[in-house]
Design an enzyme around this catalytic site. Structure first.
Site: not given
Ligand code: S3P
Length: 435
Positions: A20-21, A25, A96, A317
């Protein structure tokens, strides 16, 4: 939805969706690149779709077309100054990362934008990004003195700063580096301890003028770069649910293929090993700048541990599912220095403490963590997820062992990060084979 206990072990080999991160990006940096990029193996989850939609609303063409059967994005980058003013409010949903990273990026663009999110995101603190951005010259307004979304951003010419963050946060760090991309001069960020470094790795691999010296991260304003093919590894934060399930359900053996094992994310692997879990990491060729491996877990007896200090941001997380491992372990587990858990998609200390107590597990809450007493037998409970995807998945895994199973109020929220979770879980429990 009710998750019923399973009498048999979990077995098999699975692939989890993209990180996801890294997907967020990859979309952002591809949109700002000069020319086309491909994002291979991106995560098609609700959070990432919000980032994709935001750039589409700012004039970037993004299409979905598989490459060799892998879900992929084709992004037509327009350079650092190519975005156009959005005509409506940019809705970041539950994400977020979308809200904070876009706040940094849009603070220096020559237009007006408004960012908002769902009820959970509108409660999460934004001052941590807005304060340093204001020192760069940003003009941002929000509810509660600028701390809460919706945020209204009047783009300004920004100037570089040299700032030390009070908390280790990859979202805040990345927001400032994104603002620094179009600010005048050099922007430097230092963190108290290392948070996930996907932004830094991506800036380096794209060829932006970025450098890191003694923990000081510096970006030179106006660093343009060409488009590129970016490959996204499987998300370790999604693999985490199966790693813990495999560790605590007797007789299990699970392999998860092609998972990102960036050390700034891999705290869970260290904690599980410390608890006595049998996890093997078989390295594969890296994807771009990100290390990748096949992970195999075999069940075994776990014992309690203490998690604190610099391990916290590298495990941040994974605490909901780590609470389940702790509840299954012999002895007590202590989590400290993790006050950030209070401001995630839900207050994850309070939500998990409530859920574990519902299963008959003894939990003591601290402002910055908790103490969990492991227990051999759990009773089933009704779990209020507060719309938090990682609480839903953690309590689904716990439901496989709890007497009578767990009833979970909302499983739709799982699509925030892990579409297909329930399907993969039934492959591993063997339910799919029986049907
Ligand atoms: C993320 C950073 C972390 C993490 C979040 C994703 C990112 O948040 O909890 O799920 O992609 O940068 P913080 O930066 O607030 O610690």
């Amino acid at each position: 939805m009710r998750i019923s206990p399973k009498k048999h072990p979990l077995r098999g080999t699975v692939t989890v969706p993209g990180d996801k991160s890294i997907t967020h990006r990859a979309v952002i940096f591809s949109a700002l690149a000069e020319g086309p990029s491909e994002v291979v193996g991106y995560l098609p989850s609700e959070d990432c779709e919000r980032t994709i939609a935001a750039f589409q609303e700012m004039g970037i063409s993004i299409s979905v077309e598989p490459i060799n059967g892998v879900p992929s994005l084709h992004v037509q980058g327009k350079g650092l100054w190519g975005l156009t003013e959005p005509t409506g409010v940019l809705d970041c949903g539950n994400s977020g990362t979308t809200l904070r990273l876009l706040t940094g990026l849009l603070a220096g663009k020559p237009f007006f934008s408004v960012l908002t999110g769902d009820a959970s995101l509108r409660k999460r603190p934004m001052r941590r990004v807005i304060d340093p951005l204001r020192t760069m010259g940003a003009e941002i307004l929000g509810r509660s003195g600028g701390n809460l979304a919706p945020l209204a951003i009047l783009g300004k010419k920004l100037h570089g700063i040299d700032t030390r963050l009070p908390i280790a946060s990859a979202q805040v760090k990345s927001a400032i580096l994104l603002a620094g991309l179009t600010a005048s001069g050099v922007t430097t960020v230092t963190e108290p301890s290392r948070s996930r470094d996907h932004t830094e790795r991506m800036l380096r691999s794209l060829g932006a003028r970025f450098e890191e010296r003694d923990g000081r991260l510096s970006i030179v304003g106006g660093s343009s770069y060409p488009g590129k093919r970016i490959e996204v590894p499987g998300d370790l934060s999604s693999a985490a649910f199966f790693l813990v399930a495999g560790a605590i359900i007797e007789g299990s053996e699970i392999t998860i293929r092609k998972v990102g094992v960036n050390p700034t994310r891999a705290g869970l692997l260290e904690v599980l090993k410390e608890m006595g879990a049998e996890v093997t990491v078989a390295p594969l060729p890296s994807m771009g700048d990100e290390p990748v491996a096949d992970l195999t877990v075999r069940s075994g007896a776990l014992h309690g541990t203490t998690v604190r200090g610099e391990l916290i941001p590298r495990t941040i997380d994974e605490f909901p599912i780590l609470c389940i491992a702790a509840a299954a372990a012999e002895g007590e587990t202590i989590i400290q220095d993790a006050q950030e858990l209070r401001v995630k998609e839900s207050d994850r200390i309070a939500t998990m403490a409530g859920a574990l107590r519902g299963m008959g597990v003894t939990v003591e809450e601290f402002p910055d963590g908790m103490r969990i007493e492991g227990k051999k037998k759990w009773k089933g409970t009704f779990c209020e997820t507060h719309g938090d995807h990682r609480i839903a998945m953690s309590m689904a895994i716990a439901g496989l062992l709890a007497e009578g199973g767990n009833e979970i109020d909302d499983v739709a929220c799982i699509n925030t990060s892990f579409p297909g979770f329930m399907g993969l879980l039934s492959t591993l429990t063997g339910e799919e084979r029986k049907n």
